[in-house]
Scaffold this active site. Structure first.
Site, PDB file in Angstrom:
ATOM      1  N   ARG A 119      59.312  53.437  46.382  1.00 49.70           N
ATOM      2  CA  ARG A 119      58.576  52.051  46.763  1.00 49.70           C
ATOM      3  C   ARG A 119      57.176  52.025  46.420  1.00 49.70           C
ATOM      4  O   ARG A 119      56.431  52.926  47.119  1.00 49.70           O
ATOM      5  CB  ARG A 119      58.836  51.893  48.316  1.00 49.70           C
ATOM      6  CG  ARG A 119      58.095  50.475  48.532  1.00 49.70           C
ATOM      7  CD  ARG A 119      58.569  50.151  50.184  1.00 49.70           C
ATOM      8  NE  ARG A 119      59.743  49.484  50.256  1.00 49.70           N
ATOM      9  CZ  ARG A 119      60.179  49.165  51.333  1.00 49.70           C
ATOM     10  NH1 ARG A 119      59.550  48.794  52.347  1.00 49.70           N
ATOM     11  NH2 ARG A 119      61.424  48.550  51.158  1.00 49.70           N
ATOM     12  N   HIS A 146      62.831  43.190  44.435  1.00 53.73           N
ATOM     13  CA  HIS A 146      63.349  44.123  45.543  1.00 53.73           C
ATOM     14  C   HIS A 146      65.072  44.272  45.372  1.00 53.73           C
ATOM     15  O   HIS A 146      65.606  43.594  45.960  1.00 53.73           O
ATOM     16  CB  HIS A 146      63.288  43.513  46.766  1.00 53.73           C
ATOM     17  CG  HIS A 146      63.267  44.556  48.101  1.00 53.73           C
ATOM     18  ND1 HIS A 146      63.888  45.705  47.999  1.00 53.73           N
ATOM     19  CD2 HIS A 146      63.210  44.296  49.427  1.00 53.73           C
ATOM     20  CE1 HIS A 146      63.945  46.472  48.990  1.00 53.73           C
ATOM     21  NE2 HIS A 146      63.572  45.546  49.986  1.00 53.73           N
ATOM     22  N   ARG A 309      72.625  47.498  53.570  1.00 49.19           N
ATOM     23  CA  ARG A 309      71.766  48.357  52.786  1.00 49.19           C
ATOM     24  C   ARG A 309      72.581  49.612  52.629  1.00 49.19           C
ATOM     25  O   ARG A 309      72.232  50.252  51.361  1.00 49.19           O
ATOM     26  CB  ARG A 309      70.436  48.363  53.383  1.00 49.19           C
ATOM     27  CG  ARG A 309      69.652  46.928  53.500  1.00 49.19           C
ATOM     28  CD  ARG A 309      69.360  46.488  52.080  1.00 49.19           C
ATOM     29  NE  ARG A 309      68.563  47.297  51.271  1.00 49.19           N
ATOM     30  CZ  ARG A 309      67.254  47.556  51.293  1.00 49.19           C
ATOM     31  NH1 ARG A 309      66.589  46.843  52.111  1.00 49.19           N
ATOM     32  NH2 ARG A 309      66.659  48.523  50.702  1.00 49.19           N
TER      33      ARG A 309
HETATM   34  N1   CP Z   1      64.240  44.697  53.937  1.00 49.40           N
HETATM   35  C1   CP Z   1      63.555  45.858  53.856  1.00 49.40           C
HETATM   36  O1   CP Z   1      63.416  46.558  52.636  1.00 49.40           O
HETATM   37  O2   CP Z   1      63.107  46.729  54.900  1.00 49.40           O
HETATM   38  P1   CP Z   1      61.992  47.679  54.956  1.00 49.40           P
HETATM   39  O3   CP Z   1      60.756  47.420  54.435  1.00 49.40           O
HETATM   40  O4   CP Z   1      62.006  48.068  56.446  1.00 49.40           O
HETATM   41  O5   CP Z   1      62.695  48.792  54.103  1.00 49.40           O
HETATM   42  N1  NVA Z   2      58.396  40.422  50.823  1.00 42.90           N
HETATM   43  C1  NVA Z   2      58.267  41.610  51.821  1.00 42.90           C
HETATM   44  C2  NVA Z   2      59.652  42.336  51.866  1.00 42.90           C
HETATM   45  C3  NVA Z   2      59.977  43.326  52.972  1.00 42.90           C
HETATM   46  C4  NVA Z   2      61.262  44.218  52.828  1.00 42.90           C
HETATM   47  C5  NVA Z   2      57.406  42.594  51.076  1.00 42.90           C
HETATM   48  O1  NVA Z   2      57.158  42.899  50.306  1.00 42.90           O
HETATM   49  O2  NVA Z   2      56.668  42.886  52.422  1.00 42.90           O
END
Ligand code: CP
Ligand code: NVA
Length: 331
Positions: A119, A146, A309
């Site tokens: 990430r 994502h 997920r």
């Molecule tokens: N939706 C999602 O990716 O959540 P996190 O940021 O908690 O991983």
């Molecule tokens: N759009 C949000 C998604 C978090 C899972 C972000 O990037 O913070």
């Protein structure tokens, strides 16, 4: 004894020079592969014991440059279900945090583990990293995409309301990473994706154009509108995400002004079909992009979505590491 799901086999294949298969964007999949991953994830959810230890002894490296609850825990849990060992690598404890080039880190980790989930901020940096990796690299969220989230989202829609093709998915709010990946996923699944965004916050036009091109084969339609009601009317699923994503905190006040009105309320849900569901990738801000009565209401599927997920992450790991997209149960 080594079988198709044995980690030493996967790593030997990587070292033999076979190019690894990464998962960096949804659009890197074919419509058939996307459908197979959802089907595999659903079978894994229905019969978890059949996949236990399917990649016994494998190792998964996890690097998170931004906070995470769902992605981190679902990858760790998925790896454990498959018999893999998850290695959570804090970026501030890695040499990458002191300036070691990502391409060197990628080549070193490739010799030590069977897959890497990262990430980070820039999609370009992730793609450069992946181009140096001999093992599968998975996008655990970037500023632009994502892709793991979108798989769980469409799995949840399919579970709740059936076949995806022709379904109307309304997205209300910021044309961000989550929106970009949903557009790509909807395009593969032949859906009608309607996004309502304020001016200046539209999704990436190149992603929209490519998704429309893909829609010529799959029947998908991608529309961008201004009015949330126009998007929600007749929808099978209504989706929203935060107004301010991770890394955009300095823009928070401007965004609060821009997104006023881009709120999923009970009245907005009433414009959708009677059986329509509400989705949110989470974390959610009640009273901003969604009202409490919606996220806690009977149409909300956000907890199923969060659980999914796990199953989609498990399916992605299994398919990428073993190369087996059919996903026959191992026992
Ligand atoms: N939706 C999602 O990716 O959540 P996190 O940021 O908690 O991983
Ligand atoms: N759009 C949000 C998604 C978090 C899972 C972000 O990037 O913070």
């Amino acid at each position: 004894m080594s079988g198709p799901g044995d980690s030493s086999t996967a790593n030997q294949a990587a070292r033999a020079g076979d190019p690894p298969r990464h998962y960096l964007t949804v659009a890197s999949l074919t419509p058939d592969e996307f459908a197979r991953l959802i089907s595999l994830a659903r079978r894994m959810k229905e019969e978890p014991a059949a996949w236990r230890d399917a990649i016994r002894g494998g190792k998964l490296a996890l690097i998170f440059d931004k906070p995470s609850t769902r992605t981190r825990v679902s990858f760790e849990a998925a790896a454990v279900n498959l018999g893999m060992h998850p290695l959570m690598l804090r970026p501030d404890e890695l040499q990458i945090g002191r300036g070691e080039p990502p391409q060197d880190t990628a080549r070193v980790l490739s010799r030590l583990v069977d897959a890497i989930a990262w990430r980070t901020f820039s999609q370009a940096r992730l793609e450069q990293f992946a181009s140096y990796s001999a093992v599968p690299v998975i996008n655990a969220l970037t500023d632009e995409h994502h892709p793991c989230q979108a798989l769980a989202d469409l799995m949840t829609i399919e579970e709740s309301i059936g076949a995806l093709a022709g379904r109307r998915l309304a997205y209300v709010g910021d044309g961000n990473n989550v929106a970009n990946s949903l557009i790509e996923a909807g395009a593969l699944a032949g859906m009608h994706v309607v996004l309502a965004t304020p001016e200046g916050y539209e999704p990436d036009p190149a992603i929209v154009a490519a998704a429309r091109e893909r829609g010529r084969q799959t029947g998908a339609r991608i529309e961008i509108v201004r009015d949330p009601a126009a998007a929600a009317r007749g929808a099978d699923a209504v989706y929203t995400d935060v107004w301010t994503s991770m890394g955009e905190e300095a823009e928070r006040e401007a965004r609060q002004r821009a997104f006023r009105g881009y709120v999923v309320t009970p009245a907005l849900m009433d414009l959708a079909r009677p059986a329509a569901i509400f989705l949110h990738c989470l974390p959610a801000h009640r009273g901003e992009e969604v009202e409490e009565a919606v996220i806690e209401g009977p149409r909300s599927r956000v907890w199923d979505e969060a659980e999914n997920r796990l199953w989609t992450e498990q399916a992605v790991l299994y398919a990428l590491i073993t190369g087996d997209w059919r996903g026959e149960p191992v026992r």
